[in-house]
Design a protein around this motif. Sequence first.
Motif, PDB file in Angstrom:
ATOM      1  N   VAL A   1       0.861  -1.175   0.000  1.00 14.21           N
ATOM      2  CA  VAL A   1       0.000   0.000   0.000  1.00 14.21           C
ATOM      3  C   VAL A   1       0.903   1.232   0.000  1.00 14.21           C
ATOM      4  O   VAL A   1       2.028   1.189   0.510  1.00 14.21           O
ATOM      5  N   PRO A   2       0.456   2.342  -0.568  1.00 12.22           N
ATOM      6  CA  PRO A   2       1.268   3.558  -0.525  1.00 12.22           C
ATOM      7  C   PRO A   2       1.074   4.298   0.799  1.00 12.22           C
ATOM      8  O   PRO A   2       0.070   4.118   1.494  1.00 12.22           O
ATOM      9  N   LEU A   3       2.031   5.134   1.118  1.00 11.76           N
ATOM     10  CA  LEU A   3       1.942   6.011   2.283  1.00 11.76           C
ATOM     11  C   LEU A   3       2.445   7.383   1.886  1.00 11.76           C
ATOM     12  O   LEU A   3       3.543   7.504   1.331  1.00 11.76           O
ATOM     13  N   ILE A   4       1.652   8.395   2.143  1.00  6.97           N
ATOM     14  CA  ILE A   4       1.976   9.779   1.796  1.00  6.97           C
ATOM     15  C   ILE A   4       2.032  10.586   3.090  1.00  6.97           C
ATOM     16  O   ILE A   4       1.114  10.519   3.908  1.00  6.97           O
ATOM     17  N   MET A   5       3.089  11.350   3.262  1.00 10.92           N
ATOM     18  CA  MET A   5       3.257  12.162   4.472  1.00 10.92           C
ATOM     19  C   MET A   5       3.685  13.565   4.083  1.00 10.92           C
ATOM     20  O   MET A   5       4.554  13.739   3.224  1.00 10.92           O
ATOM     21  N   TRP A   6       3.076  14.544   4.716  1.00 13.18           N
ATOM     22  CA  TRP A   6       3.434  15.935   4.464  1.00 13.18           C
ATOM     23  C   TRP A   6       3.138  16.764   5.713  1.00 13.18           C
ATOM     24  O   TRP A   6       2.488  16.292   6.657  1.00 13.18           O
ATOM     25  N   THR A   7       3.621  17.984   5.716  1.00 13.15           N
ATOM     26  CA  THR A   7       3.388  18.898   6.836  1.00 13.15           C
ATOM     27  C   THR A   7       2.582  20.095   6.353  1.00 13.15           C
ATOM     28  O   THR A   7       2.445  20.336   5.150  1.00 13.15           O
ATOM     29  N   SER A   8       2.075  20.852   7.305  1.00 18.45           N
ATOM     30  CA  SER A   8       1.285  22.033   6.972  1.00 18.45           C
ATOM     31  C   SER A   8       2.170  23.093   6.326  1.00 18.45           C
ATOM     32  O   SER A   8       3.401  23.063   6.422  1.00 18.45           O
ATOM     33  N   GLU A   9       1.504  24.018   5.662  1.00 18.72           N
ATOM     34  CA  GLU A   9       2.234  25.051   4.917  1.00 18.72           C
ATOM     35  C   GLU A   9       3.072  25.898   5.868  1.00 18.72           C
ATOM     36  O   GLU A   9       2.605  26.333   6.924  1.00 18.72           O
ATOM     37  N   GLY A  10       4.320  26.110   5.483  1.00 17.04           N
ATOM     38  CA  GLY A  10       5.228  26.903   6.303  1.00 17.04           C
ATOM     39  C   GLY A  10       6.034  26.096   7.297  1.00 17.04           C
ATOM     40  O   GLY A  10       6.883  26.646   7.996  1.00 17.04           O
ATOM     41  N   VAL A  11       5.770  24.800   7.380  1.00 21.56           N
ATOM     42  CA  VAL A  11       6.505  23.930   8.305  1.00 21.56           C
ATOM     43  C   VAL A  11       7.233  22.883   7.481  1.00 21.56           C
ATOM     44  O   VAL A  11       6.664  22.291   6.563  1.00 21.56           O
ATOM     45  N   SER A  12       8.489  22.660   7.796  1.00 21.33           N
ATOM     46  CA  SER A  12       9.290  21.690   7.053  1.00 21.33           C
ATOM     47  C   SER A  12       9.771  20.593   7.988  1.00 21.33           C
ATOM     48  O   SER A  12       9.894  20.792   9.196  1.00 21.33           O
ATOM     49  N   MET A  13      10.013  19.433   7.406  1.00 21.47           N
ATOM     50  CA  MET A  13      10.615  18.325   8.140  1.00 21.47           C
ATOM     51  C   MET A  13      11.864  17.893   7.380  1.00 21.47           C
ATOM     52  O   MET A  13      12.039  18.241   6.211  1.00 21.47           O
TER      53      MET A  13
END
Length: 489
Positions: A38-50
Amino acid sequence: MVKMASSGTAILRRISASMALLLGVLILLSTGSCDEQVPLIMWTSEGVSMPHESPPPAGHIVGQQQLASYLEKALNTGPQNVVLFLQDKMSIEDFTMYGGAFGNEQDSVFPNLKGALTSSSSPLVLPAVSWPASNAVIGQLQDQLETTPLYMDPETLSQLRLNASSPALLVFRMPYSMGADLISAKEILSGNDEVVGQVLSIMKTQSVPYTAIYTGLRPSREVASISVEVELGGGRSLLQARGGYRDRQREREGQRKIMEKAEIYSPVEFKKGDETCIMLWAKGLSVSILQKGRWEEHDLAPSTFGEGVKPSLQGSSCDKSKSRLVLNYENVLGFRNFKLILVMSQRHYKVSARRWFTLDNVELEYDGKTAAFNGSRHIYAPAEYSYRCESVTNFRWPLLIPRSTKDLANQWRVSFEDFQIQGFNLSGTEFSYASDCAGFFSPGIWMGLMTSLLMVLVLTYGLHMIMQLRTMDRFDDPKGPAISVPQTE
């Protein structure tokens, strides 16, 4: 002019990043099928970086330990408010068939997801994650954040006030249906994307930074063969050879069989001396408590069943007439000491001339309080058999009944999935023949019988009315005297 140039440069960078992300997805997609991934997609809110994470090499399936490493790195520096979109089934083809969420397609089923990935500075896409690893995402996030998951919907989220300083794990379950045609799946995926858009909009209004994860519990479809050609710099290169694909297919088939065997964990066993006297197994086990108008759920299955998992059975006992299985847990829904107790008994019934065992009570003990459910009305089997049922709960067709209306059990929900138990007459370490809870007549059979009975009644009534018809013994002759019918008062 300088501002316009800088904004144009930023837009070009985002487009280039999106195209590179799509290219990586296609490369990984071309090296394997989705029958176990299965795929997994991860992101953060705008203006926040990881921190930037490089995707795994082509053909590599991300396992549970590697996925835990990805999550740990993201949460150590990223926001502690995690929004988990958990779809029942998902495959990478869901994104490529219905308008990609990663490229520049105009007609996309995922406009909200596409917008979130575009606005995020460091999204991460893992197209091939083993589904046992995706099933363990909730447990991994719970351990890293040290908080219990909250199962929510957009309406409940709008009433919740989040704090950026305290971690929160918000879980949104979303359906997936694969009917006879692909239109139904497309419509449901579009509806799921709308839910994603509503949740992200609410999070934006609260001005709380977050880390979002979108994945599935099971693959949605199987693909026999995939060959992808990518045009790059005017030339064309074949990313996958036919012979190599067959070899990798055999390797994946072996991995699938190994995972299927690993999924069937051994049951919980309580031994008296060297002999096993109680056995319990369930595919899923969870408890929920009603707090402040909403249900908070805790999954007990990872700490009860599985390889290397040995829950404490202190307080358990068994003899010829009574069996008591006590499962001891720590830190469940905020309670330091939590116990799940199953009490069984067996006795001889004169009517059937044989011995039967019943599950008399299912008890929850926490902070000196007890919530008890009675299961003897529905959960029973011959004493030499085990008992099995697809679902044992105190809600949604309940088999567990609270002792009274004032009992604390009304504040709790207990759910067993694919439940099997035996407390008497065990031989060795295997269940005896199972007495299933499914009735002989299923709802479909009852509907067929009732429909047939209704049709027979209609046919019988019609034949009866036809047989009651009588012809006239005299007919009106226009040349003779008219027939007079006397009137009766």
